[in-house]
Design a protein around this motif. Structure first.
Motif, PDB file in Angstrom:
ATOM      1  N   PRO A 196      38.662   7.933 -14.956  1.00  0.00           N
ATOM      2  CA  PRO A 196      37.269   7.644 -14.621  1.00  0.00           C
ATOM      3  C   PRO A 196      36.335   8.223 -15.674  1.00  0.00           C
ATOM      4  O   PRO A 196      36.532   9.337 -16.158  1.00  0.00           O
ATOM      5  N   ALA A 197      35.327   7.469 -16.037  1.00  0.00           N
ATOM      6  CA  ALA A 197      34.424   7.902 -17.107  1.00  0.00           C
ATOM      7  C   ALA A 197      33.015   7.394 -16.844  1.00  0.00           C
ATOM      8  O   ALA A 197      32.778   6.577 -15.942  1.00  0.00           O
ATOM      9  N   ILE A 198      32.075   7.884 -17.634  1.00  0.00           N
ATOM     10  CA  ILE A 198      30.660   7.506 -17.547  1.00  0.00           C
ATOM     11  C   ILE A 198      30.140   7.261 -18.957  1.00  0.00           C
ATOM     12  O   ILE A 198      30.471   8.013 -19.889  1.00  0.00           O
ATOM     13  N   ILE A 199      29.312   6.233 -19.103  1.00  0.00           N
ATOM     14  CA  ILE A 199      28.611   6.002 -20.359  1.00  0.00           C
ATOM     15  C   ILE A 199      27.117   6.123 -20.096  1.00  0.00           C
ATOM     16  O   ILE A 199      26.608   5.624 -19.079  1.00  0.00           O
ATOM     17  N   VAL A 200      26.417   6.815 -20.995  1.00  0.00           N
ATOM     18  CA  VAL A 200      24.985   7.065 -20.857  1.00  0.00           C
ATOM     19  C   VAL A 200      24.276   6.517 -22.094  1.00  0.00           C
ATOM     20  O   VAL A 200      24.723   6.748 -23.232  1.00  0.00           O
ATOM     21  N   ARG A 201      23.185   5.811 -21.881  1.00  0.00           N
ATOM     22  CA  ARG A 201      22.346   5.343 -22.992  1.00  0.00           C
ATOM     23  C   ARG A 201      21.414   6.478 -23.380  1.00  0.00           C
ATOM     24  O   ARG A 201      20.575   6.921 -22.590  1.00  0.00           O
ATOM     25  N   LEU A 202      21.575   6.974 -24.601  1.00  0.00           N
ATOM     26  CA  LEU A 202      20.758   8.082 -25.087  1.00  0.00           C
ATOM     27  C   LEU A 202      19.370   7.577 -25.492  1.00  0.00           C
ATOM     28  O   LEU A 202      19.208   6.416 -25.887  1.00  0.00           O
ATOM     29  N   PRO A 203      18.358   8.466 -25.405  1.00  0.00           N
ATOM     30  CA  PRO A 203      17.012   8.046 -25.819  1.00  0.00           C
ATOM     31  C   PRO A 203      16.859   7.958 -27.333  1.00  0.00           C
ATOM     32  O   PRO A 203      15.850   7.457 -27.822  1.00  0.00           O
ATOM     33  N   THR A 204      17.858   8.437 -28.039  1.00  0.00           N
ATOM     34  CA  THR A 204      17.830   8.361 -29.501  1.00  0.00           C
ATOM     35  C   THR A 204      18.943   7.436 -29.972  1.00  0.00           C
ATOM     36  O   THR A 204      19.911   7.179 -29.251  1.00  0.00           O
ATOM     37  N   TYR A 221      24.929   6.019 -27.652  1.00  0.00           N
ATOM     38  CA  TYR A 221      25.539   6.196 -26.337  1.00  0.00           C
ATOM     39  C   TYR A 221      26.378   7.479 -26.307  1.00  0.00           C
ATOM     40  O   TYR A 221      26.817   7.973 -27.349  1.00  0.00           O
ATOM     41  N   TRP A 222      26.566   7.978 -25.112  1.00  0.00           N
ATOM     42  CA  TRP A 222      27.500   9.083 -24.890  1.00  0.00           C
ATOM     43  C   TRP A 222      28.396   8.703 -23.724  1.00  0.00           C
ATOM     44  O   TRP A 222      27.915   8.411 -22.628  1.00  0.00           O
ATOM     45  N   ALA A 223      29.690   8.678 -23.977  1.00  0.00           N
ATOM     46  CA  ALA A 223      30.668   8.371 -22.931  1.00  0.00           C
ATOM     47  C   ALA A 223      31.607   9.550 -22.791  1.00  0.00           C
ATOM     48  O   ALA A 223      32.086  10.104 -23.789  1.00  0.00           O
ATOM     49  N   PHE A 224      31.877   9.932 -21.555  1.00  0.00           N
ATOM     50  CA  PHE A 224      32.743  11.091 -21.313  1.00  0.00           C
ATOM     51  C   PHE A 224      33.570  10.876 -20.053  1.00  0.00           C
ATOM     52  O   PHE A 224      33.200  10.091 -19.169  1.00  0.00           O
ATOM     53  N   SER A 225      34.681  11.570 -19.995  1.00  0.00           N
ATOM     54  CA  SER A 225      35.573  11.489 -18.842  1.00  0.00           C
ATOM     55  C   SER A 225      34.967  12.256 -17.669  1.00  0.00           C
ATOM     56  O   SER A 225      34.396  13.332 -17.839  1.00  0.00           O
ATOM     57  N   TYR A 269      35.606  15.853 -21.876  1.00  0.00           N
ATOM     58  CA  TYR A 269      36.406  15.042 -22.791  1.00  0.00           C
ATOM     59  C   TYR A 269      35.616  13.782 -23.150  1.00  0.00           C
ATOM     60  O   TYR A 269      35.094  13.092 -22.274  1.00  0.00           O
ATOM     61  N   GLY A 270      35.558  13.488 -24.438  1.00  0.00           N
ATOM     62  CA  GLY A 270      34.793  12.336 -24.877  1.00  0.00           C
ATOM     63  C   GLY A 270      35.593  11.051 -24.838  1.00  0.00           C
ATOM     64  O   GLY A 270      36.831  11.051 -24.857  1.00  0.00           O
ATOM     65  N   VAL A 271      34.882   9.928 -24.766  1.00  0.00           N
ATOM     66  CA  VAL A 271      35.470   8.596 -24.832  1.00  0.00           C
ATOM     67  C   VAL A 271      34.845   7.886 -26.028  1.00  0.00           C
ATOM     68  O   VAL A 271      33.616   7.809 -26.144  1.00  0.00           O
TER      69      VAL A 271
END
Length: 216
Positions: free
Chosen positions: A108-116, A125-129, A199-201
């Motif tokens: 399971p993981a999440i991706i976030v749209r960064l403001p930069t 983007y930042w994606a992490f477990s 942990y990064g994706v």
């Protein structure tokens, strides 16, 4: 025989008929007529077929679908997890699963749209477990500042953070940390006692599609 005066008539008289006999015969005849009439009517007017009512069926509601089954599942054959349009707004996020090529586990993981950064570049983007590096807890993306202040006791929150609800450790998507071996990884710890960032994706952007390539 000739009648002789003074001599009694010895000729036997015919027996008298019982008056009930005609009545009994009449009843028997009427009974026979009734039986034959009933059979004739039943043959000319067949009985209607009995209509069987359907047995009422009890409808058992189907179980609701597993929410995880509706999320994107990235693997080598289909690594797409989202489109650029789905994460167009800064700090928007999306849950997904990425396949571990070693053991085949869906992580399971999440991706976030960064403001930069640009939406067409992986750096945006930042994606992490969601699996914590150590321990059984599952990490979460906390977008409400009130939840960071009240739930995690982090009064300095100015933007969304990732958090460990068990240890109350918080990770900042805008900061990086240097791991042993001079490895820089996003999600530096700003509060808590966890050993390292999540942990990064690895993410790639191809056209309008966002791909999850592999997990750390």
């Amino acid at each position: 025989m000739p009648h002789i005066p003074g001599v009694a008539d010895l000729q036997p008289k015919p027996p008298r008929l019982n008056p009930l006999v005609p009545l009994i015969l009449g009843v028997l005849i009427l009974g026979v007529v009734f039986v034959f009439t009933s059979r004739w009517i039943s043959r000319t007017h067949p009985a209607e077929a009995t209509r069987s009512e359907p047995v009422p069926q009890i409808e058992v509601p189907s179980p609701p679908p597993d929410p995880d089954s509706l999320l994107p599942h990235a693997d080598a054959s289909n690594p797409v997890i989202a489109t650029v349009a789905q994460l167009a707004k800064p700090w928007s996020s999306l849950n997904f699963f990425v396949k571990n090529p070693v053991n085949g586990e869906d992580i399971p993981a999440i991706i976030v749209r960064l403001p930069t950064g640009s939406a067409t570049q992986a750096s945006g983007y930042w994606a992490f477990s969601r699996k914590a590096p150590y321990g059984p807890c599952e990490l979460e993306y906390v977008s409400k500042l009130s939840d960071l202040r009240d739930g995690y006791g982090y009064q300095a929150a100015t933007h969304p953070l990732a958090g460990n609800p068990c240890s109350h450790t918080l990770y900042d998507p805008l900061k990086t940390a240097n791991l042993p071996g001079s490895v820089w990884i996003r999600g530096a710890i700003v509060q808590g006692s966890d050993i390292r960032p999540p942990y990064g994706v690895e993410i790639k952007v191809q056209g309008k599609q966002i791909l999850a390539v592999r997990s750390e």
